[in-house]
Design a protein around this motif. Structure first.
Motif, PDB file in Angstrom:
ATOM      1  N   VAL A  83      34.678  54.651  40.881  1.00 53.68           N
ATOM      2  CA  VAL A  83      34.670  53.781  42.077  1.00 53.68           C
ATOM      3  C   VAL A  83      35.107  52.385  41.636  1.00 53.68           C
ATOM      4  O   VAL A  83      34.473  51.776  40.779  1.00 53.68           O
ATOM      5  CB  VAL A  83      33.247  53.721  42.702  1.00 53.68           C
ATOM      6  CG1 VAL A  83      33.208  52.733  43.851  1.00 53.68           C
ATOM      7  CG2 VAL A  83      32.798  55.095  43.130  1.00 53.68           C
ATOM      8  N   LYS A  84      36.232  51.936  42.194  1.00 49.40           N
ATOM      9  CA  LYS A  84      36.758  50.621  41.792  1.00 49.40           C
ATOM     10  C   LYS A  84      37.206  49.834  43.018  1.00 49.40           C
ATOM     11  O   LYS A  84      37.633  50.438  44.004  1.00 49.40           O
ATOM     12  CB  LYS A  84      37.969  50.810  40.867  1.00 49.40           C
ATOM     13  CG  LYS A  84      37.581  51.111  39.451  1.00 49.40           C
ATOM     14  CD  LYS A  84      38.773  51.269  38.557  1.00 49.40           C
ATOM     15  CE  LYS A  84      38.293  51.687  37.170  1.00 49.40           C
ATOM     16  NZ  LYS A  84      39.331  52.094  36.298  1.00 49.40           N
ATOM     17  N   PRO A  85      37.131  48.520  42.943  1.00 47.03           N
ATOM     18  CA  PRO A  85      37.632  47.732  44.079  1.00 47.03           C
ATOM     19  C   PRO A  85      39.152  47.720  44.081  1.00 47.03           C
ATOM     20  O   PRO A  85      39.775  47.989  43.044  1.00 47.03           O
ATOM     21  CB  PRO A  85      37.087  46.332  43.791  1.00 47.03           C
ATOM     22  CG  PRO A  85      36.914  46.276  42.318  1.00 47.03           C
ATOM     23  CD  PRO A  85      36.604  47.675  41.871  1.00 47.03           C
ATOM     24  N   GLU A  86      39.749  47.397  45.231  1.00 44.95           N
ATOM     25  CA  GLU A  86      41.219  47.351  45.292  1.00 44.95           C
ATOM     26  C   GLU A  86      41.724  46.141  44.524  1.00 44.95           C
ATOM     27  O   GLU A  86      41.144  45.049  44.619  1.00 44.95           O
ATOM     28  CB  GLU A  86      41.661  47.270  46.753  1.00 44.95           C
ATOM     29  CG  GLU A  86      41.499  48.593  47.464  1.00 44.95           C
ATOM     30  CD  GLU A  86      41.760  48.494  48.964  1.00 44.95           C
ATOM     31  OE1 GLU A  86      42.191  47.417  49.424  1.00 44.95           O
ATOM     32  OE2 GLU A  86      41.494  49.487  49.651  1.00 44.95           O
ATOM     33  N   ARG A  87      42.806  46.351  43.773  1.00 46.54           N
ATOM     34  CA  ARG A  87      43.366  45.296  42.909  1.00 46.54           C
ATOM     35  C   ARG A  87      43.637  44.001  43.700  1.00 46.54           C
ATOM     36  O   ARG A  87      43.319  42.900  43.247  1.00 46.54           O
ATOM     37  CB  ARG A  87      44.679  45.838  42.326  1.00 46.54           C
ATOM     38  CG  ARG A  87      45.143  45.238  41.034  1.00 46.54           C
ATOM     39  CD  ARG A  87      44.245  45.473  39.870  1.00 46.54           C
ATOM     40  NE  ARG A  87      43.656  44.203  39.435  1.00 46.54           N
ATOM     41  CZ  ARG A  87      42.550  44.073  38.738  1.00 46.54           C
ATOM     42  NH1 ARG A  87      41.844  45.128  38.411  1.00 46.54           N
ATOM     43  NH2 ARG A  87      42.109  42.902  38.375  1.00 46.54           N
ATOM     44  N   TRP A 116      42.307  42.946  46.473  1.00 46.59           N
ATOM     45  CA  TRP A 116      41.059  42.284  46.860  1.00 46.59           C
ATOM     46  C   TRP A 116      40.467  41.512  45.672  1.00 46.59           C
ATOM     47  O   TRP A 116      40.000  40.390  45.818  1.00 46.59           O
ATOM     48  CB  TRP A 116      40.053  43.323  47.377  1.00 46.59           C
ATOM     49  CG  TRP A 116      38.700  42.714  47.631  1.00 46.59           C
ATOM     50  CD1 TRP A 116      38.290  42.075  48.769  1.00 46.59           C
ATOM     51  CD2 TRP A 116      37.593  42.649  46.712  1.00 46.59           C
ATOM     52  NE1 TRP A 116      37.003  41.603  48.615  1.00 46.59           N
ATOM     53  CE2 TRP A 116      36.558  41.944  47.371  1.00 46.59           C
ATOM     54  CE3 TRP A 116      37.389  43.096  45.415  1.00 46.59           C
ATOM     55  CZ2 TRP A 116      35.326  41.698  46.767  1.00 46.59           C
ATOM     56  CZ3 TRP A 116      36.165  42.844  44.803  1.00 46.59           C
ATOM     57  CH2 TRP A 116      35.151  42.153  45.477  1.00 46.59           C
ATOM     58  N   VAL A 117      40.532  42.125  44.488  1.00 47.27           N
ATOM     59  CA  VAL A 117      39.980  41.484  43.276  1.00 47.27           C
ATOM     60  C   VAL A 117      40.675  40.145  43.039  1.00 47.27           C
ATOM     61  O   VAL A 117      40.028  39.117  42.838  1.00 47.27           O
ATOM     62  CB  VAL A 117      40.154  42.408  42.037  1.00 47.27           C
ATOM     63  CG1 VAL A 117      39.832  41.683  40.740  1.00 47.27           C
ATOM     64  CG2 VAL A 117      39.279  43.640  42.167  1.00 47.27           C
TER      65      VAL A 117
END
Lengths: 165, 241
Positions: free
Chosen positions: B16-20, B22-23
Motif C-alpha cells: 500500500v503506497k501513496p500516489e507519487r 500526491w507525495v
C-alpha cells in the motif's frame, strides 16, 4: 531551500510512505488517509521549526499519526471500522472469482482483521510485519522495553489469529 | 489460519503506497505553507543597518551623547573655577574597589580613612552580583575579599574611631556573604552550562534502555534546576556504557 527545509524534506522522503500506509490501514478511504498523512507532516514541520531538531523522527511521526487517527474516529464515530464477524460476512458475500480479486479480498480481510484489534495491538503488528521494524525500534516508539514489546506482539498475533478463524 | 499465512498477508499490505504525484504535491505544500520565522540572523548582518531600523537605536544613543557632553562640560567648568572634582575609578568594577580598599587598609590613620574604606567595600558588594558572571573577575574578587577580611580582622578600634570601625567590620561581613553567594551562583551556572552541553552530546548517541531511562531522569533534573543531580546521572550513564 534552506537548511531546515532540506532536513525536513529528508525526513518526509524517508517516512511518508510508511506513515501513509500506517494510516491507510486504519481508515476507510484513500482520501482520508491522504488528508491525515498531510496533517501529520504539517504538525511535524511546525514543531521542527520551533525545536529545530526532532530526537526520533520515526517515533514522533507515528505518535502524531496515532493521535490524529484517534481524533478522527472521535469526531467521526459512525465511520469506525468493522469487526471480524462482519468481515466474514463480507468474505462470503463477495466471493471473487479472478485471482487478483481474490488477493485484494484477502488483503481487505486482513486489513479489517487488524482494525478489529485493540489500538496498541494493531500498531505493533503493523510496525513489525507491514513496515518491517525491529522489536527494538518498536520498543522505542512505544517507550516500552523489548521484552514488553515482544509480549504485546505475541498477544496481538494470537488475537489476530483468533479473529481469522 | 496459521501465523505464517497471516504474516504473509500482513507483508502484502506493505504494497500500500501513496500516489507519487500526491507525495510531491504534499511535500511542496507543507514546505511552502509555513516558512521558518525570519530572524535577524537569517536576514543577514546588513539588515540591522536599514535606516528605519536605526531610529530606535539612534534616539537613545543621541541622548547618551548629550548627557556625556553635559557631564564633560560640567567637570571642565568646575576645574576652571578651581573646585575639586571627585575622581571616579576609570574601571569601577568590584575588583578595582577591592584593590583600592586593600591598599588603603595598610595605611589607616584617621576615622575618615576607615569610613572611605567602608564605602569602597559597600560599592564593591553591590556590584558583585553582575561581576560574578565572569569567572576570572570572580577569582580576583575572592582573593581580595580573603585578604581584606584578614586585614579588617586584625584592626582594633579606639575611642576616636569606634563608630567607623564598627561600620567597616559590618561592610566587610556583608561583602563576604555576597561573595559567597556569587561564588555559589557561579558554580551553579558553570554546572548548568556543563550539563546542557552534555545533554546535547548525549541526545545524538544511541542509548540502551537503562541509559535512556537515566538520561530522561537527568533531563528532568536539569529542567527542574537540579543541575548537580542531572550531572551525576549523566556521569552514571556514561560510566554504564
Amino acid at each position: 531551500m534552506d537548511k531546515k527545509q532540506k532536513k525536513f524534506s529528508k525526513i518526509y522522503d524517508n517516512y511518508v510512505e510508511s506513515i501513509y500506509r500506517f494510516i491507510s490501514i486504519k481508515v476507510s478511504s484513500q482520501e482520508i488517509a491522504e488528508d491525515l498523512t498531510s496533517e501529520v507532516f504539517l504538525k511535524t514541520w511546525k514543531s521542527f521549526q520551533q525545536e529545530d531538531k526532532i530526537k526520533n523522527p520515526r517515533a514522533y511521526l507515528y505518535t502524531t499519526a496515532r493521535h490524529l487517527v484517534i481524533d478522527f474516529y472521535r469526531t467521526n464515530k459512525e465511520m469506525r471500522t468493522i469487526s471480524i464477524e462482519d468481515t466474514k460476512e463480507i468474505e462470503d458475500m463477495t466471493a471473487p472469482i479472478e485471482a487478483q480479486e481474490k488477493q485484494d479480498a484477502a488483503l481487505e480481510i486482513v486489513k479489517q482483521g487488524l482494525n478489529a484489534l485493540k489500538e496498541d495491538y494493531q500498531n505493533v503488528v503493523v510496525w513489525r510485519y507491514v513496515d518491517g521494524l525491529s522489536i527494538g525500534e518498536i520498543a522505542k516508539i512505544l517507550g516500552k522495553s523489548k521484552g514488553a514489546t515482544r509480549v504485546l506482539l505475541h498477544r496481538a498475533m494470537e488475537q489476530l489469529k483468533e479473529g481469522a478463524r | 489460519m496459521e501465523n505464517k499465512q497471516i504474516i504473509a498477508q500482513l507483508k502484502a499490505l506493505g504494497g500500500v503506497k501513496p500516489e507519487r504525484e500526491w507525495v510531491e504535491d504534499t511535500k511542496s505544500f507543507i514546505l511552502d505553507s509555513f516558512q521558518p520565522e525570519e530572524t535577524a540572523h537569517s536576514r543577514g548582518f546588513l539588515f540591522s543597518f536599514q535606516p528605519a531600523r536605526l531610529i530606535p537605536i539612534a534616539i537613545p544613543a543621541f541622548i547618551v551623547m548629550l548627557v556625556a557632553a553635559g557631564i564633560t562640560a560640567y567637570l571642565y567648568l568646575q576645574t576652571l573655577n578651581g573646585n575639586k572634582v571627585g575622581v571616579i575609578p576609570a574601571n569601577d568594577t568590584p575588583a578595582t574597589y577591592l584593590v583600592l580598599a586593600q591598599t588603603k587598609l595598610d595605611s589607616l590613620k584617621k576615622p575618615a580613612d576607615i569610613k572611605e574604606v567602608a564605602d569602597m567595600l559597600d560599592k564593591a558588594a553591590s556590584a558583585i552580583p553582575s561581576a560574578s558572571k565572569d569567572p576570572a573577575e570572580t577569582a580576583k574578587i575572592v582573593e581580595s575579599v580573603a585578604d581584606i577580611n584578614k586585614k579588617v580582622g586584625a584592626l582594633s578600634a579606639n575611642e576616636e574611631n569606634v563608630e567607623e570601625m564598627a561600620e567597616l567590620k559590618d561592610k566587610a561581613s556583608v561583602l563576604s556573604s555576597k561573595t559567597a553567594e556569587a561564588l555559589e551562583e557561579n558554580i551553579q551556572n558553570t554546572t548548568k552550562e556543563l550539563v546542557k552541553n552534555l545533554i546535547n552530546i548525549t541526545e545524538s548517541q544511541t542509548l540502551s534502555d537503562e541509559q535512556a531511562h537515566l538520561f530522561s531522569q537527568a533531563k528532568a533534573d536539569y529542567n527542574n534546576g537540579n543541575y548537580s543531580q542531572a550531572l551525576e546521572k549523566i556521569l552514571m550513564l556514561t560510566n554504564s556504557k
